[in-house]
Motif scaffolding. Structure first.
Motif, mmCIF file in Angstrom:
data_model
loop_
_atom_site.group_PDB
_atom_site.id
_atom_site.type_symbol
_atom_site.label_atom_id
_atom_site.label_comp_id
_atom_site.label_asym_id
_atom_site.label_seq_id
_atom_site.Cartn_x
_atom_site.Cartn_y
_atom_site.Cartn_z
ATOM 1 N N GLU A 99 -6.777 1.437 11.902
ATOM 2 C CA GLU A 99 -5.757 2.478 12.083
ATOM 3 C C GLU A 99 -4.806 2.498 10.886
ATOM 4 O O GLU A 99 -4.430 3.556 10.395
ATOM 5 N N PHE A 100 -4.414 1.311 10.446
ATOM 6 C CA PHE A 100 -3.508 1.193 9.312
ATOM 7 C C PHE A 100 -4.114 1.819 8.054
ATOM 8 O O PHE A 100 -3.472 2.628 7.389
ATOM 9 N N ILE A 101 -5.356 1.454 7.727
ATOM 10 C CA ILE A 101 -5.940 1.974 6.481
ATOM 11 C C ILE A 101 -6.317 3.454 6.587
ATOM 12 O O ILE A 101 -6.480 4.108 5.570
ATOM 13 N N SER A 102 -6.428 3.975 7.803
ATOM 14 C CA SER A 102 -6.713 5.409 7.925
ATOM 15 C C SER A 102 -5.491 6.255 7.569
ATOM 16 O O SER A 102 -5.605 7.463 7.415
ATOM 17 N N ASN A 103 -4.345 5.611 7.412
ATOM 18 C CA ASN A 103 -3.108 6.327 7.083
ATOM 19 C C ASN A 103 -2.540 5.942 5.718
ATOM 20 O O ASN A 103 -1.351 6.114 5.477
ATOM 21 N N LEU A 104 -3.387 5.438 4.837
ATOM 22 C CA LEU A 104 -2.914 5.095 3.495
ATOM 23 C C LEU A 104 -2.494 6.352 2.747
ATOM 24 O O LEU A 104 -3.100 7.409 2.911
ATOM 25 N N PRO A 105 -1.492 6.235 1.892
ATOM 26 C CA PRO A 105 -1.109 7.398 1.094
ATOM 27 C C PRO A 105 -2.194 7.733 0.070
ATOM 28 O O PRO A 105 -2.938 6.849 -0.359
ATOM 29 N N PRO A 106 -2.287 8.990 -0.331
ATOM 30 C CA PRO A 106 -3.327 9.394 -1.296
ATOM 31 C C PRO A 106 -3.155 8.752 -2.672
ATOM 32 O O PRO A 106 -4.077 8.783 -3.474
ATOM 33 N N THR A 107 -2.010 8.158 -2.943
ATOM 34 C CA THR A 107 -1.769 7.515 -4.234
ATOM 35 C C THR A 107 -2.254 6.070 -4.259
ATOM 36 O O THR A 107 -2.101 5.388 -5.271
ATOM 37 N N THR A 108 -2.835 5.598 -3.157
ATOM 38 C CA THR A 108 -3.258 4.198 -3.065
ATOM 39 C C THR A 108 -4.769 4.070 -3.177
ATOM 40 O O THR A 108 -5.512 4.824 -2.555
ATOM 41 N N VAL A 164 0.812 -1.221 0.000
ATOM 42 C CA VAL A 164 0.000 0.000 0.000
ATOM 43 C C VAL A 164 0.843 1.269 0.000
ATOM 44 O O VAL A 164 0.359 2.324 -0.410
ATOM 45 N N ASN A 165 2.086 1.158 0.422
ATOM 46 C CA ASN A 165 2.937 2.347 0.470
ATOM 47 C C ASN A 165 3.891 2.466 -0.713
ATOM 48 O O ASN A 165 4.651 3.424 -0.792
ATOM 49 N N ALA A 166 3.853 1.515 -1.622
ATOM 50 C CA ALA A 166 4.705 1.590 -2.810
ATOM 51 C C ALA A 166 4.242 2.724 -3.713
ATOM 52 O O ALA A 166 3.046 2.992 -3.838
ATOM 53 N N ILE A 167 5.185 3.351 -4.330
ATOM 54 C CA ILE A 167 4.873 4.433 -5.260
ATOM 55 C C ILE A 167 4.421 3.807 -6.577
ATOM 56 O O ILE A 167 5.061 2.888 -7.090
ATOM 57 N N PRO A 168 3.304 4.298 -7.139
ATOM 58 C CA PRO A 168 2.828 3.731 -8.405
ATOM 59 C C PRO A 168 3.787 4.044 -9.549
ATOM 60 O O PRO A 168 4.387 5.110 -9.589
ATOM 61 N N PHE A 169 3.926 3.082 -10.475
ATOM 62 C CA PHE A 169 4.723 3.325 -11.669
ATOM 63 C C PHE A 169 3.990 4.331 -12.549
ATOM 64 O O PHE A 169 2.772 4.290 -12.676
ATOM 65 N N PHE A 170 4.738 5.229 -13.153
ATOM 66 C CA PHE A 170 4.191 6.194 -14.122
ATOM 67 C C PHE A 170 3.085 7.061 -13.535
ATOM 68 O O PHE A 170 2.153 7.454 -14.232
ATOM 69 N N GLY A 171 3.134 7.363 -12.248
ATOM 70 C CA GLY A 171 2.121 8.208 -11.639
ATOM 71 C C GLY A 171 0.810 7.479 -11.467
ATOM 72 O O GLY A 171 0.753 6.261 -11.510
ATOM 73 N N GLY A 172 -0.248 8.204 -11.271
ATOM 74 C CA GLY A 172 -1.562 7.588 -11.112
ATOM 75 C C GLY A 172 -1.748 6.967 -9.739
ATOM 76 O O GLY A 172 -1.197 7.442 -8.754
ATOM 77 N N LYS A 173 -2.504 5.900 -9.706
ATOM 78 C CA LYS A 173 -2.844 5.231 -8.447
ATOM 79 C C LYS A 173 -2.137 3.891 -8.318
ATOM 80 O O LYS A 173 -1.923 3.192 -9.290
#
Length: 107
Positions: free
Chosen positions: A84-93, A52-61
């Motif tokens: 608690e964990f999912i309340s802190n997901l990055p906006p890219t996920t 869930v915290n990995a950066i998406p390839f080529f932008g996007g989600k």
């Protein structure tokens, strides 16, 4: 809560659920490079966190499909920790929780 999106897809039609997940992936990650499919019953906390915290390839989600979350997070302590964990997901996920439930016999 973060700007991340969380979807919960459930029902008794496995084919329809699979189609919804495929449609979701087609809309957000056509090449599959930013999609991870996990099973809640066997995934480690570290692997889920990494996905869930990995950066998406080529932008996007970043799409993370987590199957059968109720099998792991139905008891109070694990559920609280998971919420608690999912309340802190990055906006890219984009986290899609999906589960097949048994049809009720209405007779």
């Amino acid at each position: 809560m973060s700007d991340a999106q969380i979807l919960f897809i459930f029902g008794n039609d496995e084919f329809a659920i699979a189609r919804q997940l495929d449609d979701l992936q087609a809309r957000h990650d056509t090449d599959g490079m930013s999609t991870t499919r996990l099973e809640a019953r066997s995934v480690s906390e570290d692997d889920l966190n990494t996905a869930v915290n990995a950066i998406p390839f080529f932008g996007g989600k970043r799409l993370v499909f987590l199957a059968n979350p109720s099998s792991r997070y139905s008891m109070p302590d694990p559920r609280k920790k998971f919420l608690e964990f999912i309340s802190n997901l990055p906006p890219t996920t984009l986290l899609a929780l999906h589960e097949t439930i048994e049809a009720r016999d209405e007779s």
